[in-house]
Design a protein around this motif. Structure first.
Motif, PDB file in Angstrom:
ATOM      1  N   MET A 133       2.516  -0.256 -16.742  1.00 42.86           N
ATOM      2  CA  MET A 133       1.830   0.216 -17.942  1.00 42.86           C
ATOM      3  C   MET A 133       0.996   1.484 -17.727  1.00 42.86           C
ATOM      4  O   MET A 133       0.696   2.190 -18.688  1.00 42.86           O
ATOM      5  N   ALA A 134       0.619   1.770 -16.505  1.00 41.44           N
ATOM      6  CA  ALA A 134      -0.257   2.924 -16.256  1.00 41.44           C
ATOM      7  C   ALA A 134       0.466   4.239 -16.532  1.00 41.44           C
ATOM      8  O   ALA A 134       1.695   4.342 -16.393  1.00 41.44           O
ATOM      9  N   ILE A 135      -0.292   5.252 -16.885  1.00 39.98           N
ATOM     10  CA  ILE A 135       0.261   6.602 -17.031  1.00 39.98           C
ATOM     11  C   ILE A 135       0.691   7.130 -15.671  1.00 39.98           C
ATOM     12  O   ILE A 135       1.743   7.763 -15.532  1.00 39.98           O
ATOM     13  N   ALA A 136      -0.118   6.849 -14.656  1.00 36.21           N
ATOM     14  CA  ALA A 136       0.218   7.265 -13.286  1.00 36.21           C
ATOM     15  C   ALA A 136      -0.575   6.405 -12.308  1.00 36.21           C
ATOM     16  O   ALA A 136      -1.677   5.945 -12.612  1.00 36.21           O
ATOM     17  N   TRP A 137       0.010   6.192 -11.127  1.00 35.29           N
ATOM     18  CA  TRP A 137      -0.698   5.470 -10.072  1.00 35.29           C
ATOM     19  C   TRP A 137      -0.163   5.937  -8.725  1.00 35.29           C
ATOM     20  O   TRP A 137       0.975   6.412  -8.614  1.00 35.29           O
ATOM     21  N   CYS A 138      -0.989   5.805  -7.703  1.00 32.29           N
ATOM     22  CA  CYS A 138      -0.561   6.146  -6.357  1.00 32.29           C
ATOM     23  C   CYS A 138      -1.460   5.420  -5.354  1.00 32.29           C
ATOM     24  O   CYS A 138      -2.655   5.246  -5.607  1.00 32.29           O
ATOM     25  N   VAL A 139      -0.878   5.003  -4.238  1.00 29.48           N
ATOM     26  CA  VAL A 139      -1.626   4.391  -3.143  1.00 29.48           C
ATOM     27  C   VAL A 139      -1.568   5.320  -1.937  1.00 29.48           C
ATOM     28  O   VAL A 139      -0.500   5.842  -1.599  1.00 29.48           O
ATOM     29  N   GLY A 140      -2.721   5.542  -1.312  1.00 30.50           N
ATOM     30  CA  GLY A 140      -2.794   6.344  -0.098  1.00 30.50           C
ATOM     31  C   GLY A 140      -3.345   5.513   1.044  1.00 30.50           C
ATOM     32  O   GLY A 140      -4.071   4.541   0.820  1.00 30.50           O
ATOM     33  N   MET A 141      -3.008   5.885   2.265  1.00 35.04           N
ATOM     34  CA  MET A 141      -3.468   5.160   3.453  1.00 35.04           C
ATOM     35  C   MET A 141      -4.079   6.128   4.459  1.00 35.04           C
ATOM     36  O   MET A 141      -3.754   7.319   4.483  1.00 35.04           O
ATOM     37  N   ALA A 142      -4.965   5.592   5.292  1.00 32.37           N
ATOM     38  CA  ALA A 142      -5.419   6.292   6.495  1.00 32.37           C
ATOM     39  C   ALA A 142      -5.202   5.328   7.660  1.00 32.37           C
ATOM     40  O   ALA A 142      -5.538   4.140   7.567  1.00 32.37           O
ATOM     41  N   SER A 143      -4.622   5.833   8.723  1.00 33.08           N
ATOM     42  CA  SER A 143      -4.190   5.001   9.836  1.00 33.08           C
ATOM     43  C   SER A 143      -5.353   4.575  10.731  1.00 33.08           C
ATOM     44  O   SER A 143      -6.468   5.110  10.640  1.00 33.08           O
ATOM     45  N   VAL A 144      -5.061   3.631  11.618  1.00 42.16           N
ATOM     46  CA  VAL A 144      -6.050   3.205  12.611  1.00 42.16           C
ATOM     47  C   VAL A 144      -6.487   4.388  13.466  1.00 42.16           C
ATOM     48  O   VAL A 144      -7.673   4.527  13.797  1.00 42.16           O
ATOM     49  N   GLU A 145      -5.544   5.261  13.802  1.00 46.40           N
ATOM     50  CA  GLU A 145      -5.880   6.447  14.597  1.00 46.40           C
ATOM     51  C   GLU A 145      -6.824   7.370  13.830  1.00 46.40           C
ATOM     52  O   GLU A 145      -7.778   7.918  14.410  1.00 46.40           O
ATOM     53  N   GLU A 146      -6.579   7.531  12.530  1.00 46.92           N
ATOM     54  CA  GLU A 146      -7.455   8.381  11.711  1.00 46.92           C
ATOM     55  C   GLU A 146      -8.834   7.753  11.539  1.00 46.92           C
ATOM     56  O   GLU A 146      -9.847   8.464  11.515  1.00 46.92           O
ATOM     57  N   ILE A 147      -8.880   6.419  11.455  1.00 46.44           N
ATOM     58  CA  ILE A 147     -10.175   5.734  11.384  1.00 46.44           C
ATOM     59  C   ILE A 147     -10.976   6.007  12.652  1.00 46.44           C
ATOM     60  O   ILE A 147     -12.174   6.304  12.609  1.00 46.44           O
ATOM     61  N   GLY A 148     -10.298   5.926  13.804  1.00 46.02           N
ATOM     62  CA  GLY A 148     -10.970   6.189  15.068  1.00 46.02           C
ATOM     63  C   GLY A 148     -11.447   7.619  15.203  1.00 46.02           C
ATOM     64  O   GLY A 148     -12.514   7.887  15.762  1.00 46.02           O
TER      65      GLY A 148
END
Length: 208
Positions: A70-85
């Motif tokens: 139903m949404a006009i637009a949606w997106c999921v993004g991630m940051a990796s364990v390496e990026e967290i570190g």
């Protein structure tokens, strides 16, 4: 009085598409941090939206499908364990949010972001404390972010058995402590987290 989030904050932003943004997975000892951005159609808002933590797994799964349809637009993004570190968890969450907003098929004019930290995003930003209980767009984002991350952690349970990732999704749990003590950290553990550091040093107490 109606309870739960509504679209009043979105309407107050003025003309132009408004996305809700939220993250999932800042607290766990393992796995990525995820974020979602959602632009809802004010005329087609799924019923029952709320903070993902207040919903049952069954309700979240049903709402995830409705939001995506139903949404006009949606997106999921991630940051990796390496990026967290590398970045720390706060800025890794911001990176995941930036990826989610940039990945939307419709460019938002405004982002309503859960919490009180003003991340730099490619549009105007308004922070909203407890936003997933106030804004339908943020609540929708919280659901997509959590469901996406939970699926990854279920998959990781088969890749790295012995920690119980499918059950606790990387959070504090007796089976997780026991797995860390017996097996040491896996490649998806966050090495900067205190219990993981102790396990790496062979000093983890199951009372941690």
């Amino acid at each position: 009085m109606p309870s739960g989030p509504d679209m009043m904050l979105e309407a107050a932003c003025g003309p132009g598409p408004v996305c809700g943004v939220d993250e999932a997975g800042r607290g766990p000892w393992a796995g990525p941090v995820s974020a979602a951005a959602v632009i809802l159609d004010p005329a087609r808002v799924p019923k029952g939206l709320n903070d993902s933590k207040k919903l049952t797994a069954k309700a979240r799964a049903a709402l995830e499908a409705e939001i995506k349809e139903m949404a006009i637009a949606w997106c999921v993004g991630m940051a990796s364990v390496e990026e967290i570190g590398e970045l720390n968890i706060l800025h890794a969450a911001g990176l995941a949010m930036k990826r989610a907003v940039e990945g939307l098929s419709v460019t938002p004019a405004f982002a309503l972001v859960d919490g009180n930290y003003r991340f730099k995003l490619p549009c105007e930003v308004k922070t909203v404390v407890k936003g997933d209980s106030l804004s339908c767009s943020i609540a929708a984002a919280s659901i997509l972010a959590k469901e996406a991350r939970d699926r990854i952690m279920v998959e990781m349970d088969t890749v790295y058995p012995g920690y119980g990732f499918a059950g606790h999704k990387g959070y504090h749990a007796p089976i997780h402590l026991e797995g860390l003590r017996k097996l040491g950290p896996s490649p998806i553990h966050r090495l900067g987290w205190a219990p993981v550091k102790l396990a790496l040093a062979g000093e983890l107490d199951l009372g941690e």
